[in-house]
Write a protein that holds these residues in place. Structure first.
Motif, PDB file in Angstrom:
ATOM      1  N   PHE A  59       0.858  -0.655   0.187  1.00 51.17           N
ATOM      2  CA  PHE A  59       0.008  -0.106   0.100  1.00 51.17           C
ATOM      3  C   PHE A  59       0.789   1.426   0.147  1.00 51.17           C
ATOM      4  CE2 PHE A  59      -3.077  -3.055   1.880  1.00 51.17           C
ATOM      5  CZ  PHE A  59      -4.270  -2.470   1.165  1.00 51.17           C
ATOM      6  N   PHE A  60       1.976   1.619   1.200  1.00 50.86           N
ATOM      7  CA  PHE A  60       3.103   2.420   0.734  1.00 50.86           C
ATOM      8  C   PHE A  60       3.529   2.835  -0.943  1.00 50.86           C
ATOM      9  CE2 PHE A  60       6.824   4.477   0.988  1.00 50.86           C
ATOM     10  CZ  PHE A  60       6.720   5.621   1.561  1.00 50.86           C
ATOM     11  N   CYS A  61       3.770   1.460  -1.615  1.00 55.51           N
ATOM     12  CA  CYS A  61       4.339   1.649  -2.908  1.00 55.51           C
ATOM     13  C   CYS A  61       2.999   2.654  -3.738  1.00 55.51           C
ATOM     14  CB  CYS A  61       4.568   0.470  -3.339  1.00 55.51           C
ATOM     15  SG  CYS A  61       5.941  -0.646  -2.432  1.00 55.51           S
ATOM     16  N   LEU A  84      14.494  11.416   5.155  1.00 56.00           N
ATOM     17  CA  LEU A  84      14.636  10.078   5.973  1.00 56.00           C
ATOM     18  C   LEU A  84      13.290   9.325   6.336  1.00 56.00           C
ATOM     19  CD1 LEU A  84      17.191   9.921   8.753  1.00 56.00           C
ATOM     20  CD2 LEU A  84      17.331   9.131   6.001  1.00 56.00           C
ATOM     21  N   HIS A  85      12.775   8.364   5.984  1.00 58.42           N
ATOM     22  CA  HIS A  85      11.339   7.599   6.443  1.00 58.42           C
ATOM     23  C   HIS A  85      11.871   7.155   8.166  1.00 58.42           C
ATOM     24  CE1 HIS A  85       8.316   4.769   4.906  1.00 58.42           C
ATOM     25  NE2 HIS A  85       7.998   5.331   5.794  1.00 58.42           N
ATOM     26  N   GLY A  86      11.218   8.184   8.460  1.00 57.96           N
ATOM     27  CA  GLY A  86      10.764   7.909  10.137  1.00 57.96           C
ATOM     28  C   GLY A  86       9.613   6.678  10.838  1.00 57.96           C
ATOM     29  N   GLU A  87       8.472   6.651  10.350  1.00 59.46           N
ATOM     30  CA  GLU A  87       7.824   5.527  10.627  1.00 59.46           C
ATOM     31  C   GLU A  87       6.359   5.364   9.706  1.00 59.46           C
ATOM     32  OE1 GLU A  87       5.809   6.801  14.066  1.00 59.46           O
ATOM     33  OE2 GLU A  87       7.303   8.127  14.754  1.00 59.46           O
ATOM     34  N   GLN A  88       5.654   4.153   9.408  1.00 61.66           N
ATOM     35  CA  GLN A  88       5.191   3.567   8.758  1.00 61.66           C
ATOM     36  C   GLN A  88       4.304   2.890   8.886  1.00 61.66           C
ATOM     37  OE1 GLN A  88       4.780   4.770   5.668  1.00 61.66           O
ATOM     38  NE2 GLN A  88       3.301   4.134   5.482  1.00 61.66           N
ATOM     39  N   SER A  89       3.034   2.716   9.506  1.00 54.75           N
ATOM     40  CA  SER A  89       2.037   1.523   9.720  1.00 54.75           C
ATOM     41  C   SER A  89       0.954   1.836   8.652  1.00 54.75           C
ATOM     42  CB  SER A  89       1.564   2.029  11.486  1.00 54.75           C
ATOM     43  OG  SER A  89       0.765   3.231  11.131  1.00 54.75           O
ATOM     44  N   SER A 140       1.965   7.519   7.223  1.00 57.67           N
ATOM     45  CA  SER A 140       3.391   7.890   7.485  1.00 57.67           C
ATOM     46  C   SER A 140       3.899   9.510   7.723  1.00 57.67           C
ATOM     47  CB  SER A 140       3.433   8.270   5.832  1.00 57.67           C
ATOM     48  OG  SER A 140       2.955   6.890   4.952  1.00 57.67           O
ATOM     49  N   VAL A 141       5.007   8.299   8.127  1.00 53.82           N
ATOM     50  CA  VAL A 141       6.280   9.780   9.085  1.00 53.82           C
ATOM     51  C   VAL A 141       7.647   9.994   8.308  1.00 53.82           C
ATOM     52  CG1 VAL A 141       7.103  11.306  11.408  1.00 53.82           C
ATOM     53  CG2 VAL A 141       4.666   9.096  11.540  1.00 53.82           C
ATOM     54  N   MET A 142       7.469  11.544   7.764  1.00 50.08           N
ATOM     55  CA  MET A 142       9.438  11.435   7.081  1.00 50.08           C
ATOM     56  C   MET A 142       9.442  12.789   8.229  1.00 50.08           C
ATOM     57  SD  MET A 142       8.041   9.470   4.621  1.00 50.08           S
ATOM     58  CE  MET A 142       9.777   9.638   3.757  1.00 50.08           C
TER      59      MET A 142
ATOM     60  N   ARG B  81      -4.720  -7.790  11.686  1.00 50.80           N
ATOM     61  CA  ARG B  81      -5.595  -6.133  11.308  1.00 50.80           C
ATOM     62  C   ARG B  81      -4.478  -5.276  11.346  1.00 50.80           C
ATOM     63  NH1 ARG B  81      -7.894  -8.761  10.292  1.00 50.80           N
ATOM     64  NH2 ARG B  81      -9.055 -10.806  10.851  1.00 50.80           N
ATOM     65  N   SER B  82      -3.707  -4.731  11.957  1.00 50.35           N
ATOM     66  CA  SER B  82      -2.662  -3.739  11.725  1.00 50.35           C
ATOM     67  C   SER B  82      -1.108  -4.184  11.532  1.00 50.35           C
ATOM     68  CB  SER B  82      -2.862  -2.651  13.120  1.00 50.35           C
ATOM     69  OG  SER B  82      -2.906  -3.464  14.448  1.00 50.35           O
ATOM     70  N   PHE B  83      -0.106  -3.034  11.054  1.00 48.97           N
ATOM     71  CA  PHE B  83       1.029  -3.836  11.254  1.00 48.97           C
ATOM     72  C   PHE B  83       2.158  -2.425  10.904  1.00 48.97           C
ATOM     73  CE2 PHE B  83       4.455  -5.476   7.618  1.00 48.97           C
ATOM     74  CZ  PHE B  83       5.940  -5.341   8.617  1.00 48.97           C
ATOM     75  N   GLY B  84       3.040  -1.486  12.436  1.00 50.01           N
ATOM     76  CA  GLY B  84       3.766  -0.953  11.834  1.00 50.01           C
ATOM     77  C   GLY B  84       4.992  -0.985  12.551  1.00 50.01           C
TER      78      GLY B  84
END
Lengths: 146, 139
Positions: A59-61, A84-89, A140-142, B81-84
């Motif tokens: 989904f990010f792509c 930089l990519h900080g966080e992704q969920s 997303s956290v950049m 369900r979720s993934f971070g």
């Protein structure tokens, strides 16, 4: 220079993606995937799926699948070489498959800094829908280095 | 120990780990193709040197994809369900990624029995690159 917090609430222009088995095949090759439901249409059909399954991080792509994926950061005056990519969920609601067309509606939901502005954080939340139905939330956290 | 069954699992149980091939420049070129992320920080040594960085480095999302592979080798993807993930360090060329995960909580969420997993993607020396968590629904 600190990013102006007036950009919190900024909407990212909607884009849509038609997901193809061809793209998923390359993603599977890149990530060393061995389960054929992620790259082989026949195997996916045999497993009872409508098409090749998009893996959890794809989904990010797709969210990045546009001419200028970080245009929102450029609008804020950020140097993309210092990003930089900080966080992704992700929060998952429905699986998606090759053949699906998905829409991405993003919004800047927070901007903050740490270490006296040496690190700045830009948070984007995106709703992914298939024919109007929510299939995934992408968060997303950049990070922008000074 | 690692059967994906709610009643059988205990807090502290580990799920089957995943160790990758060393990340090479080819890996990053393939990931750029597969993901569509062609940012020069991952591909173009001249560009990164101009930014004061000694060499190209892996896409953070490559490590997250490896963590995702570990999860989907353990449970069907529909159960996630979720993934971070938090990206805590850069992955350099030549490093092999070691993905591990353990159960940290058993919970009910949205009427489903779930486990919360703490996941780590580290190099072979044990330096964590990404710290992640996931909630997985189990029968």
């Amino acid at each position: 220079m600190l990013i102006d917090k007036k950009h919190i609430g900024m909407k990212v222009p909607q884009h849509s993606v038609h997901l193809t088995a061809w793209q998923l095949k390359w993603f599977a090759k890149a990530t060393g995937e061995t389960n054929p439901i992620y790259f082989d249409e026949e195997a996916a059909k045999k497993a009872g799926l409508p098409g090749v399954l998009a893996p959890p991080t794809f989904f990010f792509c797709m969210d990045m699948d546009k001419e200028h994926p970080f245009d929102y950061l450029e609008t804020m005056g950020c140097d993309l070489g210092k990003m930089l990519h900080g966080e992704q969920s992700f929060v998952y609601h429905k699986p998606v498959y090759a053949g699906d067309t998905l829409t991405f509606d993003g919004e800047i939901t927070d901007i903050y800094d740490k270490k006296n502005g040496a690190l700045q954080f830009v948070v984007k939340d995106v709703k992914v829908r298939r024919q109007g139905e929510l299939v995934c939330d992408v968060h997303s956290v950049m990070v922008i280095r000074a | 120990m690692t059967t994906a069954n709610y009643d059988a699992l205990k807090v502290g149980d580990e799920i089957p780990s995943l160790t990758t091939e060393p990340v090479s420049r080819l890996t990053l070129a393939l990931y750029a193709t597969g993901s569509g992320d062609h940012h020069p920080l991952h591909l173009d040594q001249d560009y990164v040197r101009s930014k004061g960085i000694p060499d190209v480095f892996a896409h953070g999302m490559l490590g997250m994809a490896y963590l995702g592979r570990m999860l989907t080798q353990w449970v069907p993807q529909e159960a996630i369900r979720s993934f971070g993930v938090r990206f805590t360090a850069i992955t350099q060329i030549g490093e092999r990624m070691v993905c591990t995960g353990k159960v940290v909580e058993k919970l009910e969420q949205g009427g489903e029995k779930c486990v919360r997993l703490e996941l780590t993607c580290a190099n072979e020396q044990g330096e964590a690159k990404h710290k992640a968590d996931a909630v997985v629904a189990l029968a």
